[in-house]
Design a protein around this motif. Structure first.
Motif, PDB file in Angstrom:
ATOM      1  N   THR A 153       0.833  -1.200   0.000  1.00 25.33           N
ATOM      2  CA  THR A 153       0.000   0.000   0.000  1.00 25.33           C
ATOM      3  C   THR A 153       0.872   1.255   0.000  1.00 25.33           C
ATOM      4  O   THR A 153       1.683   1.458   0.907  1.00 25.33           O
ATOM      5  N   ASP A 154       0.706   2.059  -1.003  1.00 22.83           N
ATOM      6  CA  ASP A 154       1.423   3.337  -1.105  1.00 22.83           C
ATOM      7  C   ASP A 154       2.938   3.148  -1.021  1.00 22.83           C
ATOM      8  O   ASP A 154       3.636   3.860  -0.306  1.00 22.83           O
ATOM      9  N   ARG A 155       3.451   2.181  -1.763  1.00 19.27           N
ATOM     10  CA  ARG A 155       4.889   1.934  -1.813  1.00 19.27           C
ATOM     11  C   ARG A 155       5.381   2.237  -3.218  1.00 19.27           C
ATOM     12  O   ARG A 155       4.769   1.827  -4.211  1.00 19.27           O
ATOM     13  N   TRP A 156       6.511   2.922  -3.309  1.00 19.44           N
ATOM     14  CA  TRP A 156       6.976   3.442  -4.594  1.00 19.44           C
ATOM     15  C   TRP A 156       8.495   3.358  -4.678  1.00 19.44           C
ATOM     16  O   TRP A 156       9.192   3.258  -3.661  1.00 19.44           O
ATOM     17  N   ILE A 157       8.996   3.423  -5.910  1.00 18.83           N
ATOM     18  CA  ILE A 157      10.441   3.463  -6.131  1.00 18.83           C
ATOM     19  C   ILE A 157      10.737   4.512  -7.192  1.00 18.83           C
ATOM     20  O   ILE A 157      10.033   4.625  -8.197  1.00 18.83           O
ATOM     21  N   ALA A 158      11.752   5.323  -6.920  1.00 19.63           N
ATOM     22  CA  ALA A 158      12.185   6.352  -7.868  1.00 19.63           C
ATOM     23  C   ALA A 158      13.336   5.809  -8.711  1.00 19.63           C
ATOM     24  O   ALA A 158      14.253   5.182  -8.177  1.00 19.63           O
ATOM     25  N   VAL A 159      13.273   6.050 -10.021  1.00 18.88           N
ATOM     26  CA  VAL A 159      14.304   5.583 -10.950  1.00 18.88           C
ATOM     27  C   VAL A 159      14.718   6.749 -11.828  1.00 18.88           C
ATOM     28  O   VAL A 159      13.863   7.482 -12.348  1.00 18.88           O
ATOM     29  N   ALA A 160      16.028   6.945 -11.979  1.00 20.06           N
ATOM     30  CA  ALA A 160      16.543   8.047 -12.804  1.00 20.06           C
ATOM     31  C   ALA A 160      17.673   7.505 -13.679  1.00 20.06           C
ATOM     32  O   ALA A 160      18.766   7.228 -13.189  1.00 20.06           O
ATOM     33  N   VAL A 161      17.416   7.386 -14.971  1.00 17.52           N
ATOM     34  CA  VAL A 161      18.380   6.794 -15.913  1.00 17.52           C
ATOM     35  C   VAL A 161      19.030   7.916 -16.721  1.00 17.52           C
ATOM     36  O   VAL A 161      18.341   8.675 -17.400  1.00 17.52           O
ATOM     37  N   SER A 162      20.354   8.008 -16.650  1.00 23.13           N
ATOM     38  CA  SER A 162      21.038   9.145 -17.283  1.00 23.13           C
ATOM     39  C   SER A 162      21.910   8.761 -18.468  1.00 23.13           C
ATOM     40  O   SER A 162      22.471   9.641 -19.120  1.00 23.13           O
ATOM     41  N   SER A 163      22.042   7.467 -18.773  1.00 30.30           N
ATOM     42  CA  SER A 163      22.924   7.079 -19.875  1.00 30.30           C
ATOM     43  C   SER A 163      22.338   5.880 -20.622  1.00 30.30           C
ATOM     44  O   SER A 163      21.482   5.158 -20.099  1.00 30.30           O
TER      45      SER A 163
END
Length: 300
Positions: A153-163
């Motif tokens: 419930t209300d669990r998230w993951i941030a992902v940032a791909v730069s290459s």
């Protein structure tokens, strides 16, 4: 040495605590006033909190999603920015006093300090004629760049791909070689990533992606932050005695100076603890008057 205040213009003068009054007592005093729009000008009386200054300076319109009303950055955003400028200005004034023996008054506008961080948007408009709009979690340089659901419930993951290399690693982790040519697919790619993440445990997924060199981290709630091994290792949380409970947890100083250890609070005191002492002993109020204030709900 330094007086700092962030009342609306005119408040300190009404209390007899403005710079001219205080510097008459201590001539080398440094004083800084930090309000939304500054102490002078036609908008000097525009008062409130940093969320209002964020609206005036344009932050609200830059943050949010293109199909939704402006949502703005979290909290009183210009307060967070202005404090850094306050510190630099005070240090400059202290250096000036060391050389000249003179104090000075600093008039700091939160709105003007905040405009510094909108420089790229100003340049884009000046050079290219483009007005920046809300783009949600998208980023001009990194793609994909978003926050995706995880199991629970209300669990998230941030992902940032730069290459490209990181994107290739992401596709391999997803076992989706068909997505290798879809890096610029926008919403369609986000949907594919979300469909992959939503059934997975956030902590395990974070470890998997980081092991493959992909910048990723779960979004943490209060319990997660308290259990964070990095925070615990640095002694970020400390237990202190409390008036209302046996003990309570507070955050320690964010700074660790090798020669100047932060002072640990002896006790967490409750609001209003010294009301009776102040009202009776200092102000001379009668017990009946104090009881009347309590009955009216004025005292905590």
């Amino acid at each position: 040495d330094v007086v700092t205040e962030s009342f609306a213009p005119g408040v300190m003068a009404s209390l007899g605590l403005d710079y001219s009054s205080l510097s008459a007592i201590k001539s080398d005093l440094i004083m800084i006033s930090s309000c939304l729009m500054g102490q002078t000008g036609p908008w000097r009386n525009f008062t409130g909190f940093g969320n209002l200054a964020a609206s005036v300076t344009g932050y609200q319109g830059h943050a949010g999603w293109p199909d939704c009303p402006p949502s703005g950055p979290h909290g009183a955003y210009t307060d967070f920015i202005a404090a850094r400028y306050n510190a630099v200005a005070i240090l400059a004034a202290l250096e000036h006093r060391e050389r000249t023996g003179e104090g000075q008054y600093i008039d700091q506008s939160q709105a003007e300090a905040a405009l510094h961080f909108l420089a790229p948007a100003f340049l884009d408009y000046t050079v290219n004629g483009r007005l920046r709009e809300g783009v949600g979690n998208r980023d001009a340089e990194q793609c994909p760049h978003g926050v995706y659901p995880c199991a629970g419930t209300d669990r998230w993951i941030a992902v940032a791909v730069s290459s490209d290399a990181q994107y290739q690693s992401l596709c391999a982790a997803m076992e989706r070689p068909d997505l290798l040519t879809q890096r610029e697919a926008g919403d369609a790619l986000d949907r594919e990533i979300a469909a992959w993440t939503e059934s997975q445990d956030g902590e395990k997924l974070e470890a998997l992606l980081q092991a493959r060199g992909i910048p990723a981290h779960r979004t943490l709630d209060t319990l997660d932050l308290y259990a964070c091994p990095q925070m615990q290792h640095r002694g970020h949380y400390i237990e202190v005695e409390c008036d209302l409970y046996q003990s309570t947890t507070v955050e320690s100083s964010r700074l660790q100076l090798s020669e100047s250890a932060a002072r640990r609070p002896k006790k967490a005191v409750s609001f209003g603890r010294d009301n009776r002492y102040v009202l009776e002993t200092i102000l001379g109020y009668s017990p009946e008057r104090i009881a009347g204030l309590a009955e009216a709900g004025i005292l905590l």
